[in-house]
Write a protein that holds these residues in place. Structure first.
Motif, PDB file in Angstrom:
ATOM      1  N   SER A 121      -0.192  -4.248 -14.357  1.00 57.59           N
ATOM      2  CA  SER A 121      -1.183  -5.167 -13.731  1.00 57.59           C
ATOM      3  C   SER A 121      -0.400  -5.368 -12.340  1.00 57.59           C
ATOM      4  N   LEU A 122       0.829  -5.659 -12.200  1.00 57.02           N
ATOM      5  CA  LEU A 122       1.218  -6.088 -10.808  1.00 57.02           C
ATOM      6  C   LEU A 122       1.601  -4.547 -10.012  1.00 57.02           C
ATOM      7  N   GLY A 123       2.185  -3.567 -10.808  1.00 61.32           N
ATOM      8  CA  GLY A 123       2.718  -2.567 -10.155  1.00 61.32           C
ATOM      9  C   GLY A 123       1.620  -2.021  -9.254  1.00 61.32           C
ATOM     10  N   PRO A 124       0.216  -1.437  -9.843  1.00 61.15           N
ATOM     11  CA  PRO A 124      -0.840  -0.860  -9.197  1.00 61.15           C
ATOM     12  C   PRO A 124      -1.298  -1.747  -7.883  1.00 61.15           C
ATOM     13  N   ALA A 125      -1.026  -3.184  -8.095  1.00 64.07           N
ATOM     14  CA  ALA A 125      -1.473  -3.904  -6.919  1.00 64.07           C
ATOM     15  C   ALA A 125      -0.402  -3.567  -5.787  1.00 64.07           C
ATOM     16  N   TYR A 126       0.889  -3.645  -5.980  1.00 60.87           N
ATOM     17  CA  TYR A 126       1.905  -3.243  -5.205  1.00 60.87           C
ATOM     18  C   TYR A 126       1.373  -1.861  -4.306  1.00 60.87           C
ATOM     19  N   ARG A 127       1.176  -0.888  -5.388  1.00 59.76           N
ATOM     20  CA  ARG A 127       0.696   0.305  -4.896  1.00 59.76           C
ATOM     21  C   ARG A 127      -0.107   0.296  -3.869  1.00 59.76           C
ATOM     22  N   HIS A 128      -1.330  -0.458  -4.211  1.00 59.12           N
ATOM     23  CA  HIS A 128      -2.228  -0.485  -3.218  1.00 59.12           C
ATOM     24  C   HIS A 128      -2.068  -1.084  -1.729  1.00 59.12           C
ATOM     25  N   TRP A 129      -1.165  -2.214  -1.950  1.00 55.87           N
ATOM     26  CA  TRP A 129      -0.365  -2.769  -0.945  1.00 55.87           C
ATOM     27  C   TRP A 129       0.292  -1.685   0.119  1.00 55.87           C
ATOM     28  N   PHE A 130       1.177  -0.908  -0.528  1.00 54.03           N
ATOM     29  CA  PHE A 130       1.946  -0.241   0.140  1.00 54.03           C
ATOM     30  C   PHE A 130       1.475   1.226   0.577  1.00 54.03           C
ATOM     31  N   TYR A 131       0.296   1.312  -0.046  1.00 53.88           N
ATOM     32  CA  TYR A 131      -0.196   2.807  -0.016  1.00 53.88           C
ATOM     33  C   TYR A 131      -1.591   2.757   0.072  1.00 53.88           C
ATOM     34  N   PRO A 132      -2.075   2.290   1.358  1.00 54.57           N
ATOM     35  CA  PRO A 132      -3.540   2.207   1.446  1.00 54.57           C
ATOM     36  C   PRO A 132      -4.456   3.357   1.714  1.00 54.57           C
TER      37      PRO A 132
END
Ligand SMILES: N[C@@H](CCC(=O)N[C@@H](CS)C(=O)NCC(=O)O)C(=O)O
Length: 229
Positions: A121-132
């Motif tokens: 849940s949290l990991g993919p959101a971070y991935r979206h934040w750092f890897y647009p």
């Protein structure tokens, strides 16, 4: 040796100490695996993957990790990926380190829940934040950025409330591998609009976890300096 019964006596097999190779990049998703290895005290070799220079896309690395991401952990000669899976594998292989509660216990269920929460849940959101670029643009449109920010912060509000009600660790009284995973994701917020240390229970948790010897050793080994105080 042959015993008096005529059967061949089998001495307990002497197992060579487990040696792991962790392909890592400082401060990234490899951090939780590095921390777990240090908590266990397992002999391991670190192999730097220079993500800034794109080494994760080299043929040699993609042969180990077809996703072209860090971490990769080589166990008994076989490479595995996904940080949360690596944490769980290590916890299972080294029960004496108590990174996981006993199988079948209610705390084990909590452990699965939080590991899945952080990683899926949290990991993919971070991935979206750092890897647009994962979503096709060099920079998110403001509404996407805002939605991702909100998802990350809502997650931290949930964890803060959980720790305030039932801490000091994710599973209550006792430290576990779920805390290592939480700490890694917490650190990633340090330059975000709202760093985790602005939530009171998360702040206390971060301070408690950063006092562990594994954190200091990981910082030294990875050459990290910030978010250490
Ligand atoms: N779900 C994966 C995510 C791994 C991941 O996104 N790693 C990043 C570093 S935090 C990476 O390899 N970035 C380089 C790239 O994607 O090119 C895990 O938890 O292992």
């Amino acid at each position: 040796m042959t015993s008096i019964t005529g059967l061949r006596t089998r001495w307990p097999e002497r197992r060579a100490p487990d040696v792991y190779t962790l392909y890592y990049s400082p401060g990234t998703a490899s951090m939780v695996v590095h921390l777990a290895l240090l908590e266990i005290g397992a002999p391991h070799r670190l192999e730097l993957v220079d993500v800034e220079k794109g080494a994760q896309h080299s043929g040699a690395y993609v042969a180990l990790n077809p996703r072209g991401q860090v971490p990769t952990l080589v166990i008994d000669g076989k490479p595995y990926f996904e940080s949360a899976a690596l944490l769980m594998i290590l916890a299972e292989r080294h029960p004496e380190a108590k990174l996981a509660p006993p199988v079948g216990s209610p705390l084990r269920a909590d452990w699965y829940q939080w590991i899945a929460f952080f990683s899926s849940s949290l990991g993919p959101a971070y991935r979206h934040w750092f890897y647009p670029l994962d979503l096709g643009s060099a920079e998110h449109p403001p509404f996407v950025r805002e939605a991702v920010r909100r998802k990350i912060e809502d997650s931290w509000s949930l964890v803060d409330a959980h720790l305030a009600a039932g801490g000091p660790y994710m599973l209550g009284d006792d430290f576990s591998g779920a805390d290592l995973l939480a700490l890694m994701y917490m650190r990633w917020s340090r330059n975000m609009p709202r760093p985790v240390t602005t939530w009171p229970a998360l702040r206390q948790f971060a301070d408690r976890m950063r006092a562990r010897p594994s954190w200091k050793r990981m910082y030294e080994a990875e050459g990290l300096t910030e978010w250490a105080a």
